[in-house]
Motif scaffolding. Structure first.
Motif, PDB file in Angstrom:
ATOM      1  N   GLU A 290       0.633  -1.285  -0.089  1.00  0.00           N
ATOM      2  CA  GLU A 290       0.180  -0.030  -0.124  1.00  0.00           C
ATOM      3  C   GLU A 290       0.862   1.178  -0.157  1.00  0.00           C
ATOM      4  N   GLN A 291       1.819   1.125   0.898  1.00  0.00           N
ATOM      5  CA  GLN A 291       2.678   2.409   0.923  1.00  0.00           C
ATOM      6  C   GLN A 291       3.565   2.636  -0.297  1.00  0.00           C
ATOM      7  N   SER A 292       4.077   1.749  -1.010  1.00  0.00           N
ATOM      8  CA  SER A 292       5.004   1.671  -2.147  1.00  0.00           C
ATOM      9  C   SER A 292       3.953   2.200  -3.326  1.00  0.00           C
ATOM     10  N   TYR A 293       2.894   1.629  -3.446  1.00  0.00           N
ATOM     11  CA  TYR A 293       2.099   1.857  -4.839  1.00  0.00           C
ATOM     12  C   TYR A 293       1.329   3.164  -4.808  1.00  0.00           C
ATOM     13  N   LEU A 294       1.075   3.636  -3.703  1.00  0.00           N
ATOM     14  CA  LEU A 294       0.344   4.905  -3.665  1.00  0.00           C
ATOM     15  C   LEU A 294       0.785   5.925  -4.390  1.00  0.00           C
ATOM     16  N   VAL A 295       2.040   6.483  -4.469  1.00  0.00           N
ATOM     17  CA  VAL A 295       2.770   7.157  -5.252  1.00  0.00           C
ATOM     18  C   VAL A 295       2.743   6.916  -6.615  1.00  0.00           C
ATOM     19  N   LEU A 296       2.813   5.843  -7.369  1.00  0.00           N
ATOM     20  CA  LEU A 296       2.762   5.220  -8.546  1.00  0.00           C
ATOM     21  C   LEU A 296       1.048   5.461  -9.149  1.00  0.00           C
ATOM     22  N   PHE A 297       0.387   5.144  -8.175  1.00  0.00           N
ATOM     23  CA  PHE A 297      -1.174   5.113  -8.594  1.00  0.00           C
ATOM     24  C   PHE A 297      -1.327   6.622  -8.657  1.00  0.00           C
ATOM     25  N   CYS A 298      -0.896   7.640  -7.812  1.00  0.00           N
ATOM     26  CA  CYS A 298      -1.249   8.946  -7.933  1.00  0.00           C
ATOM     27  C   CYS A 298      -0.693   9.591  -9.274  1.00  0.00           C
ATOM     28  N   THR A 299       0.575   8.999  -9.802  1.00  0.00           N
ATOM     29  CA  THR A 299       1.082   9.500 -10.960  1.00  0.00           C
ATOM     30  C   THR A 299       0.525   9.045 -12.050  1.00  0.00           C
ATOM     31  N   HIS A 300       0.220   7.701 -12.125  1.00  0.00           N
ATOM     32  CA  HIS A 300       0.084   6.965 -13.505  1.00  0.00           C
ATOM     33  C   HIS A 300      -1.692   6.494 -13.423  1.00  0.00           C
ATOM     34  N   ALA A 301      -2.339   6.336 -12.465  1.00  0.00           N
ATOM     35  CA  ALA A 301      -3.794   6.097 -12.449  1.00  0.00           C
ATOM     36  C   ALA A 301      -4.479   7.132 -12.062  1.00  0.00           C
ATOM     37  N   SER A 302      -4.465   8.230 -11.836  1.00  0.00           N
ATOM     38  CA  SER A 302      -5.358   9.266 -11.409  1.00  0.00           C
ATOM     39  C   SER A 302      -4.745  10.671 -11.900  1.00  0.00           C
ATOM     40  N   GLN A 303      -5.569  11.412 -11.605  1.00  0.00           N
ATOM     41  CA  GLN A 303      -5.144  12.953 -11.762  1.00  0.00           C
ATOM     42  C   GLN A 303      -4.708  13.617 -10.319  1.00  0.00           C
ATOM     43  N   LEU A 304      -3.825  12.887  -9.731  1.00  0.00           N
ATOM     44  CA  LEU A 304      -3.269  13.593  -8.350  1.00  0.00           C
ATOM     45  C   LEU A 304      -1.860  13.755  -8.543  1.00  0.00           C
ATOM     46  N   HIS A 305      -1.340  13.990  -9.475  1.00  0.00           N
ATOM     47  CA  HIS A 305       0.054  14.299  -9.415  1.00  0.00           C
ATOM     48  C   HIS A 305       0.856  15.315  -8.537  1.00  0.00           C
ATOM     49  N   ASP A 306       0.135  16.415  -8.504  1.00  0.00           N
ATOM     50  CA  ASP A 306       0.230  17.540  -7.809  1.00  0.00           C
ATOM     51  C   ASP A 306      -0.022  17.462  -6.256  1.00  0.00           C
ATOM     52  N   HIS A 307      -0.346  16.262  -5.868  1.00  0.00           N
ATOM     53  CA  HIS A 307      -0.735  15.928  -4.280  1.00  0.00           C
ATOM     54  C   HIS A 307       0.075  14.829  -3.828  1.00  0.00           C
ATOM     55  N   VAL A 308       1.075  14.411  -4.592  1.00  0.00           N
ATOM     56  CA  VAL A 308       1.582  13.333  -4.168  1.00  0.00           C
ATOM     57  C   VAL A 308       2.581  13.417  -2.540  1.00  0.00           C
TER      58      VAL A 308
END
Length: 498
Positions: A290-308
């Motif tokens: 969960e901890q490791s893939y949250l950043v990748l999820f926000c970067t590539h699977a959602s529009q949350l780049h600016d919130h990482v």
């Protein structure tokens, strides 16, 4: 987030030595000494926090090495750290005392090498064909050296003073500084490299093609690595100047304990210990995924780049602030009830995968921090009960407590290595393209599964194993096992958020 280094402390050398009275100044530690001791543990927490959240993103999107090689790098590094635990204990226990002590030379000797290994872990070499080997080498070195740094550092607690109360106070200072280091590691590293993953990086690139690595990204990651690497010599210098290692008292001649392999065989055959280890193999692996893939999820699977960066800080702040609440809850309602707090994050993680919006993401990050806190606190609270239960059934001398803790750490590290390796390999099978501005739909689905369904299944499996059957309860030790031994067990119930 990783299991706690404090669990690698050895048992007190003299289990039957009386504790100095509360008014005795013979073993009193100054506030400055305690702070200097706590400062010594900051670098490892800074580095561990940064690598936990950002290393996978760096390897995939900046170094742009294939996901299959990233899987090998993460797996190899974690395994090397796990294997280094018993090796470090073996060599350190057989080292001789020098003018600086027996443990301090190991800390000082590892410092320059671990700083260099950490810096080159984030360095982008000019060649591209052997990058996987480059990062595998330095990640394995970093993990192994980190263990050789942390084991003598945490064991140093026992050689600061003969007073258990003062050792507990020093441990509290260390835990406070390590929590601050965990928060600062993610904050500083994320703040420096935030510009490397800006949205305009892909403005001129093909939607599904890889974007060229920006020189700014390489420079920013090198700066972040250098900032954290410099803390190793600085904090080790503060530790050396502010802390004096005391001579070890001689253990009673009657204290006999089995060898390491014989003791390991006894511990793994103890049913409560097997149950605890197997359950937290799944739970710790779920937290790591969960901890490791949250950043990748926000970067590539959602529009949350600016919130990482903000989401990562929300997780850490939530975990730190909720720890005292969980400690109270654990004492008030018991450990079985506290275990249900681990699954609080499950419905929210599934909600994030279904509705990946910023408000939902912040709620999920806060709740995840609360669950992560109890998942880290609970095993270190239950292990002393398992050790007491074992000691009441088997009459052995000192030393087996260390085997319990070191073997637990070894198995949980191995579990995290396997979970990260297999999950990263799944990205390769889904068609993850290193450095691509937009990933294929199969990759997006895989990332959603990795932050929702995978941790959910592992958490439920771990909780079922943990909660089925009777659990060992805190035991009232006979008078011969005096309070200093009880305090020594309590000192080990600390943890690391990274």
């Amino acid at each position: 987030m990783a299991a706690s280094p404090a669990a690698e402390e050895p048992p007190p050398p003299a289990a039957h030595s009386p504790e100095p009275g509360p008014d005795s100044r013979a073993g009193r530690l100054s506030f400055c000494t305690k702070v200097c001791y706590g400062v010594g543990g900051v670098p490892n927490q800074l580095a561990s926090s940064a690598t936990a959240f950002y290393l996978q993103l760096f390897l995939l999107d900046v170094a742009q090495i294939p996901a299959s090689q990233v899987s090998l790098v993460l797996f190899g590094g974690k395994v090397s750290g796990a294997a280094a635990d018993p090796v470090a204990g073996f060599f350190i226990n057989r080292s001789r005392r020098t003018g600086s002590g027996r443990l301090m030379p190991w800390v000082l000797g590892c410092t320059p090498f671990i700083a260099l290994a950490y810096f080159f872990l984030w360095f982008l070499p000019s060649f591209s064909s052997l990058q996987g080997i480059w990062y595998m080498t330095f990640y394995c070195l970093f993990q192994a050296l980190s263990t050789f740094f942390q084991v003598p550092y945490t064991a140093l607690t026992m050689l600061l003073t003969p007073s258990p109360r003062e050792r507990d106070s020093a441990t509290a200072h260390r835990m406070t500084m390590e929590m601050a280091g965990t928060l600062m590691g993610a904050a500083v590293h994320g703040l420096v490299v935030s510009g490397a993953h800006a949205r305009n990086r892909c403005a001129d690139a093909a939607p599904l093609g890889p974007a060229a690595t920006s020189p700014d990204a390489t420079r920013l990651y090198s700066i972040a690595a250098a900032v954290i690497a410099v803390t190793y010599p600085v904090c080790s210098g503060v530790l050396h100047l502010g802390v004096k290692e005391q001579p070890e008292p001689s253990a009673p001649a009657s204290s006999q304990s089995p060898g390491f392999l014989a003791g390991l065989g006894l511990t793994v055959r103890h049913p409560p210990f097997r149950k605890l280890v197997i359950s937290f193999l799944f739970i710790s692996a779920a937290v790591q995924v969960e901890q490791s893939y949250l950043v990748l999820f926000c970067t590539h699977a959602s529009q949350l780049h600016d919130h990482v960066q903000s989401l990562v800080l929300t997780i850490l702040v939530s975990a730190i602030l909720s720890t005292p609440l969980w400690e109270w809850f654990l004492q008030r309602f018991g450990k079985r009830m506290s275990a249900f707090g681990i699954c609080v994050m499950v419905p929210f993680a599934i909600l994030l995968a279904a509705v990946p919006t910023a408000p939902v993401a912040y709620v999920v990050s806060f709740v995840s921090g609360v669950s992560i806190a109890v998942s880290l606190l609970l095993p270190w609270s239950m292990l002393p009960d398992v050790v007491d239960d074992f000691q009441l059934q088997h009459q052995h001398g000192p030393g087996l407590e260390t085997i319990f803790y070191s073997s637990y750490i070894f198995f949980t590290k191995l579990s995290s290595a396997s979970a990260l390796g297999i999950s990263t390999l799944s990205l390769e099978f889904a068609g993850y393209e290193a450095g691509a501005c937009k990933q294929a739909e199969q990759v997006v689905v895989t990332l959603k599964v990795l932050i929702s369904a995978v941790p959910t299944c592992m958490i439920f499996i771990g909780l079922c194993i943990l909660l089925i059957g009777p659990a060992p309860k805190p035991q009232h030790l006979p008078p011969s096992q005096d309070t200093s031994r009880r305090l020594s067990l309590r000192r080990r119930t600390s943890y690391s958020l990274a």
